[in-house]
Design an enzyme around this catalytic site. Structure first.
Site, PDB file in Angstrom:
ATOM      1  N   GLU A  10     -31.597   3.263   6.500  1.00  0.00           N
ATOM      2  CA  GLU A  10     -32.104   2.101   7.230  1.00  0.00           C
ATOM      3  C   GLU A  10     -31.576   0.854   6.532  1.00  0.00           C
ATOM      4  O   GLU A  10     -31.792   0.672   5.337  1.00  0.00           O
ATOM      5  CB  GLU A  10     -33.634   2.090   7.214  1.00  0.00           C
ATOM      6  CG  GLU A  10     -34.228   0.822   7.788  1.00  0.00           C
ATOM      7  CD  GLU A  10     -35.723   0.675   7.496  1.00  0.00           C
ATOM      8  OE1 GLU A  10     -36.241  -0.419   7.741  1.00  0.00           O
ATOM      9  OE2 GLU A  10     -36.357   1.641   7.013  1.00  0.00           O
ATOM     10  N   ARG A  53     -32.318  -8.379   7.198  1.00  0.00           N
ATOM     11  CA  ARG A  53     -32.806  -9.507   6.416  1.00  0.00           C
ATOM     12  C   ARG A  53     -31.689 -10.283   5.735  1.00  0.00           C
ATOM     13  O   ARG A  53     -31.964 -11.208   4.975  1.00  0.00           O
ATOM     14  CB  ARG A  53     -33.821  -9.032   5.377  1.00  0.00           C
ATOM     15  CG  ARG A  53     -35.089  -8.518   6.023  1.00  0.00           C
ATOM     16  CD  ARG A  53     -36.149  -8.218   5.020  1.00  0.00           C
ATOM     17  NE  ARG A  53     -35.747  -7.108   4.166  1.00  0.00           N
ATOM     18  CZ  ARG A  53     -36.579  -6.304   3.544  1.00  0.00           C
ATOM     19  NH1 ARG A  53     -37.873  -6.480   3.667  1.00  0.00           N
ATOM     20  NH2 ARG A  53     -36.135  -5.323   2.798  1.00  0.00           N
ATOM     21  N   THR A  58     -36.560  -3.816   9.947  1.00  0.00           N
ATOM     22  CA  THR A  58     -37.112  -5.159  10.103  1.00  0.00           C
ATOM     23  C   THR A  58     -36.682  -5.753  11.453  1.00  0.00           C
ATOM     24  O   THR A  58     -36.278  -6.899  11.558  1.00  0.00           O
ATOM     25  CB  THR A  58     -36.731  -6.087   8.925  1.00  0.00           C
ATOM     26  OG1 THR A  58     -36.892  -5.381   7.687  1.00  0.00           O
ATOM     27  CG2 THR A  58     -37.633  -7.309   8.883  1.00  0.00           C
ATOM     28  N   LYS A  65     -44.382   3.569  11.176  1.00  0.00           N
ATOM     29  CA  LYS A  65     -44.173   3.133   9.800  1.00  0.00           C
ATOM     30  C   LYS A  65     -45.532   2.642   9.298  1.00  0.00           C
ATOM     31  O   LYS A  65     -46.238   1.921  10.007  1.00  0.00           O
ATOM     32  CB  LYS A  65     -43.150   1.992   9.792  1.00  0.00           C
ATOM     33  CG  LYS A  65     -42.942   1.356   8.436  1.00  0.00           C
ATOM     34  CD  LYS A  65     -41.856   0.291   8.547  1.00  0.00           C
ATOM     35  CE  LYS A  65     -41.694  -0.445   7.232  1.00  0.00           C
ATOM     36  NZ  LYS A  65     -40.508  -1.330   7.254  1.00  0.00           N
TER      37      LYS A  65
END
Length: 170
Positions: free
Chosen positions: A8, A12, A35, A95
């Site tokens: 993953e 960001r 994210t 998650k």
């Protein structure tokens, strides 16, 4: 090199989409975007070649857009209410974030008793030494951890340590 086949890359940094694109057609790695907060990021991650999406929270519009885009998405939850909303929206994998500060494995055990068919991917504050405790919970599907490729290891290009950590986690 450490044997991790599922990666993953969080959205960001400005390099995230390029990194996803660089791994998208790798023979042994399945790469996803993390994210993911907005429908626009779903589109960008798909265009970069992401095979799955992960979000820190639960946003119905983003989850719906992921489905329309035919990308599996793991929405984030932190409470029983969010878990129920995610389940009502069709999510069967969530998650659990930030796992360490929300009660860790004990919290996952409690939440999984509500909806036993849901699997959890805890992230946030998990250390290598915590893995056995999280993975001992039957509802835990996998764990995420930045310790594998910590920013200091990346900035110093300490790939040998990243490989060692990955092998140890596997």
């Amino acid at each position: 090199a450490g044997g991790c086949s599922l990666v993953e890359i969080t959205l960001r940094t400005e390099a995230a989409l390029d990194a996803i694109a660089a791994l998208a057609n790798h023979e042994t790695i399945i790469v996803g975007a993390g994210t993911v907060l907005t429908p626009a990021q779903v589109i960008a991650a798909r265009a970069a070649g992401a095979h799955f999406l992960v979000a820190p929270g639960l946003n119905e519009e983003t989850l719906t857009h992921a489905r329309i885009s035919a990308l599996p998405m793991i929405p984030g939850i932190a409470t029983a209410t969010e878990l129920q909303i995610a389940w009502n929206l069709g999510a069967r994998v969530v998650k659990f974030f930030p796992a360490a500060s929300l009660g860790g494995p004990a919290a996952i055990r409690a939440l999984s008793s509500i909806l036993p068919e849901v699997r959890f991917v805890p992230t946030g504050g998990i250390r290598e030494s915590d893995l056995p405790d999280y993975l001992a919970v039957p509802a835990t599907l996998a764990c995420g951890g930045t310790w594998l490729a910590a920013p200091d290891l990346l900035s110093t290009q300490n790939f040998a340590e990243i490989t060692r950590r990955t092998q140890a986690a596997r």
